[in-house]
Design an enzyme around this catalytic site. Sequence first.
Site, short mmCIF file in Angstrom:
data_model
loop_
_atom_site.label_atom_id
_atom_site.label_comp_id
_atom_site.label_asym_id
_atom_site.label_seq_id
_atom_site.Cartn_x
_atom_site.Cartn_y
_atom_site.Cartn_z
N THR A 12 0.74 -1.21 -0.07
CA THR A 12 -0.06 -0.05 0.03
C THR A 12 0.87 1.19 -0.12
O THR A 12 1.86 1.23 0.68
CB THR A 12 -0.96 -0.04 1.07
OG1 THR A 12 -0.32 0.03 2.61
CG2 THR A 12 -1.77 -1.19 1.30
N GLY A 13 0.58 2.29 -0.85
CA GLY A 13 1.24 3.67 -0.73
C GLY A 13 2.50 3.18 -1.60
O GLY A 13 3.48 3.81 -1.45
N GLY A 14 2.19 2.25 -2.72
CA GLY A 14 3.36 1.86 -3.63
C GLY A 14 3.54 2.83 -4.82
O GLY A 14 4.38 2.48 -5.60
N SER A 16 4.43 5.86 -4.73
CA SER A 16 5.55 6.81 -4.37
C SER A 16 6.70 6.56 -3.08
O SER A 16 6.38 5.64 -2.45
CB SER A 16 4.75 8.17 -3.87
OG SER A 16 5.34 9.41 -3.38
N GLY A 17 7.69 7.41 -3.07
CA GLY A 17 8.58 7.38 -1.92
C GLY A 17 9.01 5.80 -1.88
O GLY A 17 9.48 5.27 -2.35
N SER A 137 7.68 4.43 12.18
CA SER A 137 8.41 5.74 12.06
C SER A 137 9.35 5.72 13.38
O SER A 137 9.06 5.46 14.54
CB SER A 137 7.65 6.96 11.96
OG SER A 137 8.53 8.12 12.41
N TYR A 150 1.25 12.09 15.19
CA TYR A 150 1.61 11.11 14.06
C TYR A 150 2.61 10.12 15.05
O TYR A 150 2.31 8.82 14.59
CB TYR A 150 2.68 12.03 13.04
CG TYR A 150 3.42 11.31 12.05
CD1 TYR A 150 3.00 10.71 11.01
CD2 TYR A 150 4.87 10.79 12.73
CE1 TYR A 150 3.61 9.98 10.17
CE2 TYR A 150 5.56 10.07 11.63
CZ TYR A 150 5.01 9.59 10.60
OH TYR A 150 5.64 8.83 9.48
N1 LIG Z 1 9.72 9.97 4.38
C1 LIG Z 1 9.95 9.81 5.74
O1 LIG Z 1 10.70 10.62 6.26
C2 LIG Z 1 9.26 8.79 6.64
C3 LIG Z 1 9.82 8.68 7.95
C4 LIG Z 1 9.20 7.87 8.68
C5 LIG Z 1 8.13 7.12 8.33
N2 LIG Z 1 7.52 7.26 7.23
C6 LIG Z 1 6.51 6.77 6.58
O2 LIG Z 1 6.84 5.88 5.30
C7 LIG Z 1 5.34 5.67 4.54
C8 LIG Z 1 5.48 6.00 3.16
O3 LIG Z 1 5.81 7.49 3.20
P1 LIG Z 1 6.76 8.34 2.33
O4 LIG Z 1 7.85 8.90 2.88
O5 LIG Z 1 7.11 7.09 1.19
O6 LIG Z 1 5.48 9.29 1.57
P2 LIG Z 1 4.92 9.47 0.07
O7 LIG Z 1 6.29 9.60 -1.07
O8 LIG Z 1 4.10 10.56 0.51
O9 LIG Z 1 4.16 8.23 -0.10
C9 LIG Z 1 3.07 8.09 0.55
C10 LIG Z 1 2.28 6.84 -0.26
O10 LIG Z 1 1.18 6.52 0.63
C11 LIG Z 1 -0.08 6.65 -0.19
N3 LIG Z 1 -1.06 6.75 0.47
C12 LIG Z 1 -1.36 8.12 1.50
N4 LIG Z 1 -2.57 7.94 2.10
C13 LIG Z 1 -3.09 6.91 1.63
C14 LIG Z 1 -4.51 6.46 1.86
N5 LIG Z 1 -5.24 6.94 2.76
N6 LIG Z 1 -4.77 5.24 1.17
C15 LIG Z 1 -3.89 4.69 0.22
N7 LIG Z 1 -2.66 5.05 -0.03
C16 LIG Z 1 -2.41 6.38 0.56
C17 LIG Z 1 0.31 7.58 -1.29
O11 LIG Z 1 -0.55 7.74 -2.55
P3 LIG Z 1 -1.65 8.88 -2.52
O12 LIG Z 1 -1.54 10.08 -2.02
O13 LIG Z 1 -1.88 8.98 -3.97
O14 LIG Z 1 -3.01 8.01 -1.88
C18 LIG Z 1 1.76 7.42 -1.54
O15 LIG Z 1 1.77 6.39 -2.50
C19 LIG Z 1 4.16 6.47 5.56
O16 LIG Z 1 3.86 5.36 6.35
C20 LIG Z 1 5.10 7.38 6.34
O17 LIG Z 1 4.34 7.58 7.52
C21 LIG Z 1 8.18 8.08 6.24
#
Ligand SMILES: NC(=O)c1ccc[n+]([C@@H]2O[C@H](COP(=O)([O-])OP(=O)(O)OC[C@H]3O[C@@H](n4cnc5c(N)ncnc54)[C@H](OP(=O)(O)O)[C@@H]3O)[C@@H](O)[C@H]2O)c1
Length: 243
Positions: A12-14, A16-17, A137, A150
């Site tokens: 899920t959330g595949g 982006s990022g 996180s 968060y």
């Molecule tokens: N980057 C960091 O610094 C960091 C640090 C610690 C933890 N994280 C965690 O890592 C995970 C991925 O984050 P990322 O940094 O890769 O951010 P990202 O690039 O914004 O990716 C987030 C992904 O989740 C999807 N998403 C968000 N809300 C959603 C929903 N309600 N239903 C389905 N898909 C959803 C987004 O697509 P859509 O917006 O199109 O739905 C996107 O594919 C998250 O759980 C975040 O809390 C990130």
Amino acid sequence: MDKLQGKVAVITGGSSGIGLAAAKLFVAEGAYVFITGRRQKELDEAVRAIGGNVTGIRGDVANLDDLDRLYESVSSTARRIDIVFANAGIAEFATLDNITEAHFDKLFSTNVKGVLFTVQKALPLLNNGASIILTGSVASAKGTHAFWVYGATKAAIRNFVRGWTVELKDRGIRSNVLSPGPIDTPIIDQQPPDAIARILSTIPMGRMGQVDEVAKAALFLASDDSSFVTGIELFVDGGRAQI
Ligand SMILES: NC(=O)c1ccc[n+]([C@@H]2O[C@H](COP(=O)([O-])OP(=O)(O)OC[C@H]3O[C@@H](n4cnc5c(N)ncnc54)[C@H](OP(=O)(O)O)[C@@H]3O)[C@@H](O)[C@H]2O)c1
């Protein structure tokens, strides 16, 4: 190049990022992946970027009907699942004096309810010996100004895997949390720069992480390399959680 040969993964959330980097790596290691996200355009672009052995299914993890549709689609094509990477999540800052019910509900709906039902609804399709990975996180273990709702969502899912490790042991299903520190993804671009600078100043390795560094840890938890690892929180955070 074949650590996941023949395996089926749902990420899920595949689109982006971190999720997208993991999807690319899992496919390179032999898996077929189903990726999700709410935005169709980003999902289509991600499918193109991954290039093959991938299906994109649009949906909101906080919406249980969307999750049902996701797994109907998975079961009609792949039938079984070996890896669930419940990674979709959102981040927002708010201090105690300006926090709103909407902020709380939004974060808990996606980051906690979404994760729980992503896994629950996968259960009938999960093979024995499957791997469940949740994206947590470093915020689960640290107090951070205006970032603790968060952090509380990520602390909540940390306890999920402790319980699932016991509940799912007879099926040989392992559950772990993968907890990144600040990683260079679009989620960071949406946050207040001063807040990110404050967090970065607390990282022993003195830099932000890259998505590939998290994807490699996800591959470890997804593959047999971690066959005796369950119930843990694996930090990929440049040391931040340890000081
Ligand atoms: N980057 C960091 O610094 C960091 C640090 C610690 C933890 N994280 C965690 O890592 C995970 C991925 O984050 P990322 O940094 O890769 O951010 P990202 O690039 O914004 O990716 C987030 C992904 O989740 C999807 N998403 C968000 N809300 C959603 C929903 N309600 N239903 C389905 N898909 C959803 C987004 O697509 P859509 O917006 O199109 O739905 C996107 O594919 C998250 O759980 C975040 O809390 C990130």
